[in-house]
Each structure stands twice: as structure tokens, then as C-alpha cells.
Design an enzyme around this catalytic site. Structure first.
Site, PDB file in Angstrom:
ATOM      1  N   LYS A 170       0.813  -1.226   0.000  1.00 45.17           N
ATOM      2  CA  LYS A 170       0.000   0.000   0.000  1.00 45.17           C
ATOM      3  C   LYS A 170       0.843   1.270   0.000  1.00 45.17           C
ATOM      4  CE  LYS A 170      -4.424  -1.827   1.452  1.00 45.17           C
ATOM      5  NZ  LYS A 170      -5.414  -2.030   2.516  1.00 45.17           N
ATOM      6  N   ARG A 191      -3.527  -9.946   5.160  1.00 41.47           N
ATOM      7  CA  ARG A 191      -3.933 -10.005   3.745  1.00 41.47           C
ATOM      8  C   ARG A 191      -2.791  -9.478   2.878  1.00 41.47           C
ATOM      9  NH1 ARG A 191      -6.238  -6.576   0.036  1.00 41.47           N
ATOM     10  NH2 ARG A 191      -7.779  -7.460  -1.375  1.00 41.47           N
TER      11      ARG A 191
HETATM   12  C1  8Y7 Z   1      -8.163  -4.446   2.003  1.00 45.06           C
HETATM   13  C2  8Y7 Z   1      -9.241  -5.220   1.546  1.00 45.06           C
HETATM   14  C3  8Y7 Z   1      -8.383  -4.121  -0.113  1.00 45.06           C
HETATM   15  C4  8Y7 Z   1      -7.845  -4.483   3.386  1.00 45.06           C
HETATM   16  C5  8Y7 Z   1      -9.664  -6.033   3.650  1.00 45.06           C
HETATM   17  C6  8Y7 Z   1      -5.547  -3.330  -1.669  1.00 45.06           C
HETATM   18  C7  8Y7 Z   1     -10.360  -5.595  -0.626  1.00 45.06           C
HETATM   19  C8  8Y7 Z   1      -6.766  -2.552  -1.717  1.00 45.06           C
HETATM   20  N1  8Y7 Z   1      -7.632  -3.775   0.940  1.00 45.06           N
HETATM   21  N2  8Y7 Z   1      -9.989  -6.004   2.353  1.00 45.06           N
HETATM   22  N3  8Y7 Z   1      -9.367  -4.997   0.226  1.00 45.06           N
HETATM   23  N4  8Y7 Z   1      -8.635  -5.298   4.161  1.00 45.06           N
HETATM   24  N5  8Y7 Z   1     -10.382  -6.790   4.493  1.00 45.06           N
HETATM   25  O1  8Y7 Z   1      -4.497  -2.652  -1.621  1.00 45.06           O
HETATM   26  O2  8Y7 Z   1      -6.940  -3.823   3.903  1.00 45.06           O
HETATM   27  O3  8Y7 Z   1      -5.511  -4.560  -1.720  1.00 45.06           O
HETATM   28  S1  8Y7 Z   1      -8.223  -3.530  -1.742  1.00 45.06           S
END
Ligand code: 8Y7
Length: 365
Positions: A305, A340
């Protein structure tokens, strides 16, 4: 605003399984964090008054029990119980060791790997590789929610994610989560074999989502965001970001309980990068263990990020892997249950070493 009290466990100690430190044992000052293999030796007590004023102090557990903390929205013992309670397994996946959630974007415009996996065959292939590398959960998303991104029509999102979920379900027993804010996608994904719903709006974007999610019976990952992806990072506003995020997540957990989704099925995520400037992201990452007070597993997503780009001056998201690993490890140090990430093999390697060193054993999970 009511007087609120928050407890942030500090002095976390990740100990060997052989040590068997019994909760509350004489001579050991720590309490078990989430029933797992970590204890905390003290807490930061944070009080927020009706006017938004904040008082913070670090206190020993003895002082915590002995002092009269006065009237607040919750009692100290209620929050401590939530921090200490063992977490329920997530669709059979035990939450007492760090888990990895691998990102599978089926979108033409995701910020870091957009377009690479956008036909279903290659998305399935990629997901299976992540499973092979050690992902416990495969997160399938068909709507990029990166800052500034446009909304995607339901039909397009369905067309992107459903074939991937169906195809993947036939090939793996790994847990599959669907990253969506739309109730129709949630229902179809559940039908197609998804195990978990991951909603970056914490079931607030689609007015039907709360009831539909409850009907699926699936666990839900509730993420904090401020504003819509298109504009969320223009001018985010908080009184105190870590506490405001906490209050939001607590409110969403309550809303889910009221809609019939058991707390044992919920995961809380402070939403790094979603309606947050660099200093907001830093405050949240610094305060992560606070969220154990919500009584549910914590999910952290900082992989590749922008904050890593900002802190380390790295423009290319693919070059942010070392910073992403450090973010992930700092999460483990604070007891984060699910991380994640894009880079599963790298994260697995980092976690294995961290675990070996902190548990003092080769036992890998
Ligand atoms: C997150 C996410 C994204 C996160 C959860 C990216 C879909 C942006 N970020 N879901 N999603 N937590 N739970 O950089 O931080 O992957 S999208």
C-alpha cells in the site's frame, strides 16, 4: 459523546508452547491474549471524555484491577474479557496462529497487479499458486476499491468473480473469501462455494448487505473505511483515528449481532489506506492491539500500500514487498490473526522464521 474507555494491551510476550504459562499464574504478571500463545503484561488505558478530550496512561494489570475507573460506556472487566477470550475458528480454521490471506484480483485496474489475473483461468491458476505457497484464505475480488477507482456494475462484478470461485471450489479446500460490497455478489458467491464475505464497507454500502450476509450464514470480514473509494483519501477527518475506527467497528459488530450474525463469525479490520492519510495509517498500525478489545480476530491489510511508498519513497507497488513484510510482522507482534497480502511465499517465509523464534520450536503450522 459519552465517556468511553479503551484498553490497549502492551508488553506482549510471544512465548514457547512448552512454557505453558497459565493465565494468572502466581509470579507471572501476564494475561493471555485471545487465549493464544501470547500474553500481555500491562495495558494502556485510554479514556475519551464527552468533549473528545483524551487521557492515556500505561498501567500494570494489578493497578488496573485495583483502581476504580469510574463510569464509562463499558467496564474494564468487560473489555478485558473480550481481549482474553479464545477466538472461534473461522470455518474450521483455527485462529490461534497467524494466518495468511492471499489476494486474487480479478480486475482490469487494481493498483498493484491490475490486469494480470483478469481472465478467470489465469485468476484460478494464480489463486492455486498462492494456496501452494501457504495461503490459508484466497480473497477473490472483482471491484478495485483502490483510492480514486470507479464503481463497477453488479453484472460485471458477477461475471468476474463467480467463475473464479466456482472453478477454485472444485480444485481446493482452502477457504475462499469474496471481496465485495454488493449483496447480489455476496449471495451468488455463497451459492458458488465461497466461505467468507470480505466487505471493505463493513456491510454499509449496500442497504441489503446486512440481511443478505446473515442469510448466507457465512463469516464476515468488517473493514473500516471513511468515504467512498473515489474520494476517500481527499480529506479524511477524525477526532482520534485509532479510537474512531474502534468505535465504528464496535458499532458494525453490534449491527451484525442485531441482524443475526453471531460474533463468532466476525473479523475486524481497521482498513489501512481507506480514507486515511499517512499519519492516520501510522496511528492505526501503532495501536493495532487495541482492536483485540472488540473480541473478534483482527485482520490487517497493508500489502504494497501507499503508506509503504510514502515512508520508504518507493513508487512502484511491486517494489514494496520488503516494507509489506515488515508491516505484516509488526502486526504479528501485536497479535494480528489474519494478514492479507499479495506476496504469499515471502510472507510465509517471514512468518515461519518469526514463529520459530518466538515459539522456540521448529513446529510449523
Ligand atoms: C483491504 C481489503 C483491499 C484491506 C480487507 C488493496 C479488498 C486494496 N484492501 N480487504 N481490500 N482489508 N479486508 O491494496 O486492507 O488490496 S483492496
Amino acid at each position: 459523546m459519552q465517556n468511553s474507555i479503551y484498553l490497549r494491551p502492551v508488553g506482549l510476550f510471544h512465548h514457547t508452547t512448552e512454557l505453558q504459562i497459565a493465565d494468572g499464574d502466581a509470579g507471572w504478571p501476564g494475561l493471555s491474549l485471545c487465549g493464544g500463545p501470547a500474553t500481555f503484561a500491562a495495558v494502556e488505558v485510554i479514556e475519551r471524555g464527552a468533549g473528545g478530550e483524551i487521557f492515556r496512561r500505561i498501567v500494570s494489570l494489578t493497578d488496573l484491577f485495583e483502581r476504580d475507573w469510574g463510569r464509562h460506556n463499558l467496564s474494564v472487566s468487560e473489555i478485558l474479557d473480550a481481549i482474553r477470550a479464545p477466538r472461534s475458528p473461522l470455518m474450521g480454521l483455527r485462529m490461534d496462529r497467524p494466518r495468511i490471506m492471499g489476494i486474487v484480483n480479478v480486475t482490469p485496474d487494481s493498483f498493484s497487479d491490475g490486469g494480470k489475473w483478469s481472465d478467470s483461468k489465469s485468476a484460478i491458476q494464480h489463486a492455486l499458486e498462492l494456496a501452494e505457497q501457504g495461503a490459508d484464505i484466497l480473497d477473490i475480488g472483482g471491484e478495485s476499491t483502490r483510492p480514486g477507482s470507479d464503481a463497477v456494475a453488479v453484472a460485471d462484478e458477477l461475471e468476474r468473480v463467480i467463475p473464479v470461485i466456482k472453478g477454485l471450489r472444485e480444485k481446493t479446500d482452502k477457504l475462499i473469501s469474496v471481496d465485495t460490497r454488493k449483496s447480489q455478489v455476496m449471495a451468488a458467491a455463497a451459492e458458488a462455494g465461497a466461505d467468507i464475505l470480505n466487505d471493505v464497507s463493513a456491510l454499509t454500502f449496500d442497504p441489503e448487505a446486512l440481511d443478505v450476509a446473515a442469510d448466507t450464514g457465512l463469516p464476515v470480514m468488517l473493514m473500516h473505511a471513511q468515504g467512498d473509494p473515489k474520494t476517500m483519501n481527499d480529506n479524511p477527518q477524525y477526532s482520534d483515528v485509532a479510537l474512531d475506527v474502534y468505535d465504528f467497528l464496535a458499532e458494525r459488530i453490534k449491527a451484525c449481532a442485531d441482524a443475526g450474525i453471531a460474533k463468532a463469525k466476525l473479523i475486524a479490520d481497521p482498513g489501512i489506506g481507506f480514507g486515511k492519510h499517512l499519519h492516520h495509517n501510522i496511528s492505526v498500525m501503532n495501536a493495532l492491539s487495541l482492536y483485540h478489545g472488540l473480541g473478534v480476530p483482527i485482520l490487517l491489510g497493508a500489502s504494497r500500500k501507499k503508506l509503504i511508498g510514502q515512508l520508504c519513497n518507493v513508487e512502484d507497488p511491486e517494489a514494496r514487498v520488503p516494507g509489506s513484510l515488515a508491516a505484516a510482522l509488526s502486526g504479528l507482534a501485536q497479535g494480528v490473526q489474519i494478514t492479507r497480502v499479495h506476496d504469499v511465499a515471502e510472507t510465509k517465509q517471514a512468518f515461519s522464521i518469526w514463529q520459530a523464534a518466538s515459539l522456540g520450536s521448529e513446529e510449523q503450522v
